[in-house]
Scaffold this active site. Structure first.
Site, PDB file in Angstrom:
ATOM      1  N   LYS A  80      46.275  40.980  33.904  1.00 14.66           N
ATOM      2  CA  LYS A  80      46.338  39.531  34.012  1.00 14.66           C
ATOM      3  C   LYS A  80      45.324  38.844  33.103  1.00 14.66           C
ATOM      4  CE  LYS A  80      43.085  39.252  37.652  1.00 14.66           C
ATOM      5  NZ  LYS A  80      42.171  38.244  38.062  1.00 14.66           N
ATOM      6  N   THR A  81      44.157  39.437  32.962  1.00 18.07           N
ATOM      7  CA  THR A  81      43.171  38.807  32.089  1.00 18.07           C
ATOM      8  C   THR A  81      43.677  38.832  30.658  1.00 18.07           C
ATOM      9  OG1 THR A  81      41.465  39.613  33.565  1.00 18.07           O
ATOM     10  CG2 THR A  81      40.745  38.747  31.462  1.00 18.07           C
ATOM     11  N   GLU A 267      42.972  34.000  39.721  1.00 22.16           N
ATOM     12  CA  GLU A 267      42.812  34.291  41.152  1.00 22.16           C
ATOM     13  C   GLU A 267      43.315  33.136  42.014  1.00 22.16           C
ATOM     14  OE1 GLU A 267      41.954  37.241  41.882  1.00 22.16           O
ATOM     15  OE2 GLU A 267      40.255  37.961  40.700  1.00 22.16           O
ATOM     16  N   GLN A 349      46.119  40.353  47.124  1.00 26.39           N
ATOM     17  CA  GLN A 349      44.675  40.503  46.953  1.00 26.39           C
ATOM     18  C   GLN A 349      43.912  39.317  47.508  1.00 26.39           C
ATOM     19  OE1 GLN A 349      43.195  42.407  43.246  1.00 26.39           O
ATOM     20  NE2 GLN A 349      45.337  42.389  42.620  1.00 26.39           N
TER      21      GLN A 349
END
Length: 854
Positions: A80-81, A267, A349
């Site tokens: 994702k980063t 996030e 998460q």
DNA sequence: GATCTCTTACTTTTT
DNA sequence: GTAAGAGATC
């Protein structure tokens, strides 16, 4: 100006948009002909196509997506980063977006720093013009520049949780509330929850329908008043006030909407309601989820805008084009069209619901933004399939979730290793031996290994063993630098100097170091301030008029005021000189030096380290003011000490599962897998909390790249006494075929059954299985001495260690130490032991203290 | 006002 | 097993 893109291609607002429009519309961009051809030649030049190299189709779709709000559901380890950083670079390279138009938001400074670094690597120094920051620092930045509008000074203080709690203690005292029935901690949490929901004190007052709610509302109101008097905002205020600002001043909102055309949020599953609304306000597109807006004032233009794009984009598939067209067709001239929103997250998460994170933000993203595009990243580039299968199996037990299955083409890899220890010491010993074995075999370095546990207290045993076997380690978390008393004292001085109205910190330092201004004097001053309707700081200046103040106290107060005045004069010489002056002139340093104990020496060292921090700050920001320094300190808190892998052998990292999120390690030990430990005792009766625990397990498992160990202990001392906990339910949820059990519990699960059988006659065993932990009843904690396993377990009655001055010892939690002095003998023998700068010097009763002579 | 002793209550906690 | 806070005592 507009960053809208017209129908298909061409230039809008002077920015050329060719090629990419159409490609975006296919979320799965078919096969990825890796473009191995010569197309991307020049390295330094920003090459749009090159940015897509090596991305899988979904990642690529996310990078390239144009228009409608986009949710990237990014499973653990799915890159994702990479998607975020490449998307940012791609915006610049392919779509002519200016760096200043980008706002990328993370939760931690560490994540922000990493993102900034990785973007810089892609786009070079241009990255500096972007806002890549945490929610809180972005808000501070906005608030500082708009402070005038809100009627407070731009030099406001930021109160952290400890400051807030202190202030609430003062408030409850004022309101004559029984601190037993209304602990400041609980009130602080409730007020924080209200703020996270954007409920201000007036709304809280109006809605309160029960006595406890009215009490909270009352405290809330008084607390806010005190904050305002102190020109201070707490962490939650930073977000809520920014939202209020944007909602109350349409021109301010428009200014930021014009500026930030691209908003990226990392996030996203951890956002709370206030953060959600903040994002919505910045994007400029009201959500469509029914009944969501708590106290939201949307401007007329926004309503139009939202409706326009929603209708136009009704066909979800062609979102990008539809929105673009809808916008250009229906936008009232002069109004700011919504910015582009890209959020990345993984509902599985979400582990901070207990702090107000609202999982619905991600689950219902598509309802909030009906035109939304959703991209699912399920390919995992981190772990073996074995590890992922375990993770999938565990998380699948959660009911409230969307199906998602991680997969990897990395192969099955090693089996998961399971281990049941007799007690927590053996569990830790097993971990140490295993690390040793792996390193000896050249299969891992200490730096590759992480040990996870549910609560910080569990780190103790590992430290003890690691010290004994000489395994280098580092504990993340625990007592942080900026939470140490001496650091907080010094910071309190600095904050008062920067913000004279800062009452909480002023009262903290009033008598630190002791100068004869005790509780009575403080109460007299506070009473006078109250009566005169002036602030506490103002009362100091009029000390002569304060009734009931002893002459000696009044003199001390005058001297204190003079001290502060003198220090303010030093402020112009820069932060370093000021900090040194504070330490000198207050006598703080002198007092510590005079004390001359090992502990005080540790504190002096910490203060020296702090001076070093200030020096470093000044070197990096030559113009940096005291206020700027304080802000950095408040928002960075503890610049976390997760060891960075520098290629050396490094150290084993010990941390809680919560701190582990976002990290990865080749070798992971997930320890304490017992019902009552993990999942935690307090979650056993609550299905929602249990699901969060399970997500925590999922986070833990998915941190592992190659090797995963799952361990538990049959008996573990909790609160000083042994407790038998049944195996964690999460262990049973991992398919047995994936686990290679290195050691199982003894065949007859003796102590547990026996303890239970004898203790609670009537209770059904099934529920007692949980109760074993939950009850915490005396019967569950029979001393081990009676059990046939006493020999293996930790002795219940420890023999008193004989120590002499100068002996080297290890302690369960403090690690290595040297005996400074001994007092008493036999059962009452007491040792003063120096555990170094970290833990300081402790006086321990040897009968109980877990010390061992080396 | 300072110091000592005793009680109490112990998740997790990006900012 | 520990540390923070309250209350009692010097």
């Amino acid at each position: 100006m507009s960053t809208l893109f017209g129908e298909s291609s061409g230039a809008v607002g002077g920015v050329p948009y060719d090629l990419f429009g159409p490609a975006v519309l296919a979320p799965t961009a078919g096969d990825e002909s890796r473009d191995g051809s010569g197309g991307s030649g020049g390295l330094p030049r920003l090459d749009a196509e090159g940015l897509l190299d090596g991305l899988n189709p979904q990642q690529r779709a996310a990078v390239v997506h144009i228009g409608a709000p986009m949710l990237v559901v990014a499973g653990a380890g799915s890159g994702k980063t990479r998607v975020l950083t490449h998307r940012i670079a791609y915006l610049l390279a392919a779509r002519g977006v200016r760096p200043g138009e980008i706002l990328a938001i993370t939760f931690t400074n560490k994540a922000a720093a990493e993102m900034r670094e990785r973007v810089s690597a892609l786009v070079g120094p241009r990255a500096r013009a972007m806002w890549v920051s945490t929610f809180h620092s972005a808000c501070v930045r906005i608030l500082r520049s708009e402070a005038k509008r809100l009627g407070f000074g731009s030099s406001f203080s930021i109160y952290d949780a400890a400051d807030a709690q202190r202030l609430i203690t003062l408030v409850t005292r004022d309101l004559d509330l029984d601190p037993k029935r209304h602990p400041a901690r609980g009130l602080a949490a409730q007020i924080s929850n209200l703020k996270n929901e954007l409920i201000d004190w007036e709304m809280a007052r109006d809605r309160a329908s029960s006595h406890p709610e009215r009490t909270v509302a009352e405290v809330y109101a008084a607390y806010q008043q005190r904050l305002a008097q102190a020109n201070a905002l707490d962490f939650d205020d930073l977000i809520m006030t920014t939202v209020n600002l944007l909602q109350a001043f349409p021109d301010v909102a428009e200014h930021y909407r014009r500026r930030f055309r691209h908003i990226l949020v990392d996030e996203y599953q951890d956002t709370n309601h206030a953060q959600y609304v903040l994002i919505r306000e910045l994007v400029g597109q009201p959500a469509h989820g029914a009944g969501r807006a708590v106290g939201t004032v949307a401007t007329g233009a926004d309503e139009t805008a939202g409706a326009g794009s929603a209708t136009a984009a009704a066909g979800a598939g062609a979102a990008g084009a539809a929105v673009a067209m809808g916008e250009s067709a229906t936008w009232p001239s002069g109004a700011v069209p919504p910015g582009e929103l890209c959020v990345v997250g993984d509902a599985d998460q979400s582990i901070y619901a207990f702090r107000g994170a609202n999982i619905r933000n991600i689950v219902e993203f598509e309802e909030d933004f009906p035109a939304a595009a959703v991209i699912l990243l399920e390919q995992n580039y981190r772990s073996t399939q074995t590890i992922l299968s375990a993770a999938n199996a565990v998380i699948a037990r959660n009911n409230q979730r969307k199906a998602k299955r991680l997969w990897s083409d990395a192969g099955d890899g090693e089996k998961i290793v399971g281990f049941v220890a007799d007690n927590e010491h053996d569990e830790a010993a097993f971990v140490a031996e295993e690390v040793d074995r792996l390193t000896d075999a050249g299969l891992a370095r200490p730096a590759d290994v992480a040990v996870f546990y549910r609560t910080n207290a569990q780190s103790r045993v590992f430290e003890e063993i690691f010290v004994r076997v000489g395994l280098p380690y580092r504990v993340v978390g625990g007592v942080r630098f900026y939470e140490r008393r001496e650091i907080r004292d010094l910071l309190a001085y600095l904050r008062v100097l920067a913000n004279p109205a800062d009452t909480v910190n002023l009262r903290r330092i009033l008598n630190v170091p002791r100068r004869g201004i005790g509780d009575r004097a403080e109460a007299a001053l506070a009473g006078f301030a109250e009566a005169e309707r002036i602030g506490f700081p103002a009362a100091l200046a009029r000390v002569g008029e304060v009734p009931g103040l002893a002459a000696r106290s009044a003199k001390a107060v005058r001297e204190f005021a003079a001290l502060l005045t003198g220090l303010r004069a030093v402020e112009a010489q820069g932060p370093v000189a000021l900090v040194e002056a504070v330490l000198e002139r207050t006598g703080y340093l002198a007092e510590l030096l005079a004390e001359d104990t090992i502990e005080s020496q540790g504190r002096v060292e910490n203060l020296q380290e702090f001076v070093g921090v200030v020096q470093e700050f000044v070197e990096r920001n030559p113009e940096g003011s005291l206020a700027a320094f304080l802000e950095q300190v408040s928002l960075v808190a503890d610049a976390d000490q997760i060891p960075t892998d520098d290629g050396s052998d490094g150290v084993v990292t010990l941390m809680t599962l919560h701190s582990a999120k976002g990290l990865e390690f080749p070798v992971v030990f997930l320890t304490g897998l017992e019902d009552g430990v993990f999942p935690h005792l307090r979650t056993l009766g609550d299905p929602a909390q249990m699901e969060e625990e399970r997500r925590l397990a999922y986070v833990g498992v998915t941190r592992a790249r190659a090797r995963l160990y799952l361990t538990r202990s049959v008996v573990r001392s909790a609160w000083g006494q042994p407790a038998y906990n049944p195996a964690s339910r999460f262990l049973g949820e991992v398919p047995d075929a994936l686990i290679d059990w290195r050691r199982l519990a003894e065949a007859a699960p003796p102590p547990a059954t026996r303890t239970w059988g004898s203790g609670s006659a009537g209770s059904s065993f099934g529920s007692a299985g949980l109760g074993a932990a939950a009850g915490g009843s005396a019967s569950a904690r029979r001393p081990l001495a009676n059990s046939p396993f006493a020999g293996r377990a930790r002795p219940a009655a420890r023999a008193v260690v004989e120590l002499n001055q100068g002996d080297r010892v290890t302690h369960d939690s403090f690690g290595l130490g040297v005996v400074v002095a001994i007092a008493g003998f036999g059962d009452s023998a007491e040792a003063t032991i120096d555990f170094g700068a970290e833990a300081g010097t402790k006086r321990l009763l040897l009968r109980y203290a877990p010390v061992e002579k080396l």
